[in-house]
Design an enzyme around this catalytic site. Sequence first.
Site, PDB file in Angstrom:
ATOM      1  CB  CYS A 108      25.365  -3.393  25.884  1.00  0.00           C
ATOM      2  SG  CYS A 108      23.762  -2.961  26.613  1.00  0.00           S
TER       3      CYS A 108
ATOM      4  CG  HIS B  98      25.870  -7.869  27.815  1.00  0.00           C
ATOM      5  ND1 HIS B  98      26.766  -6.893  28.192  1.00  0.00           N
ATOM      6  CD2 HIS B  98      24.654  -7.268  27.771  1.00  0.00           C
ATOM      7  CE1 HIS B  98      26.121  -5.751  28.378  1.00  0.00           C
ATOM      8  NE2 HIS B  98      24.837  -5.948  28.130  1.00  0.00           N
TER       9      HIS B  98
ATOM     10  CD  GLU C   1      29.955  -8.544  28.112  1.00  0.00           C
ATOM     11  OE1 GLU C   1      29.239  -7.680  28.653  1.00  0.00           O
ATOM     12  OE2 GLU C   1      29.839  -8.861  26.904  1.00  0.00           O
TER      13      GLU C   1
END
Length: 227
Positions: free
Chosen positions: A86, A194, A196
């Site tokens: 991002c 994302h 994560e």
Amino acid sequence: MKFAVIVFPGSNCDVDMFHAIKDELGEEVDYVWHDTENLDEYDAILLPGGFSYGDYLRCGAISRFANAMKAVQKAAEQGKPILGVCNGFQILVESGLLPGALMRNENLKFMCRTVQLRVENNETMFTSQYEKDEIINIPIAHGEGNYYCDEETLKQLEENNQIAFRYVENPNGSVSDIAGIVNEKGNVLGMMPHPERAVDELLGGAEGLKVFQSILKQWRETYVVNA
């Protein structure tokens, strides 16, 4: 393996990244402040999402001048894996480590939802644990994730197999549905979604964990098996 999560003023996904490495991948990880000048002790560098320096001027435009980015550049030249997610992707582009630019979303709105990605290249150090053309569900959260590059750059990305992920249904207007790309050397990945945030089944899915598992596998094959 030892990871560094670079923390800029305004980063807000650094904790998620730290959790993914420490608690889900089970590897050593440190928060590293943006003014560091040396990353030699780390095997992989992670640039998290957020709004570094408030996204003033352009997303990532100020962060590119941070001391840490000189060290990131050095690590990239050494072949270490560099992952920017991002805002981290935006910083990599502003720093010249990846080609292209990230513009305002086509609908001019901030978008926060889970999207489907197609794995375009599973032969990188970030995607080896996926199947080619595998469809995965990964969250997005951005207002300026519309990836743009000129026709010549797009042609090079295609010919060099540098497109790692594409959106199944393009949410932001990115050229050629691009969600993530690697550099020519293959050790720098920038992606808007994302991974994560998709590492725990209890929190909605773990399809992003393979990005980090791929990095670990590459490192073990390079430095452990050959030791």
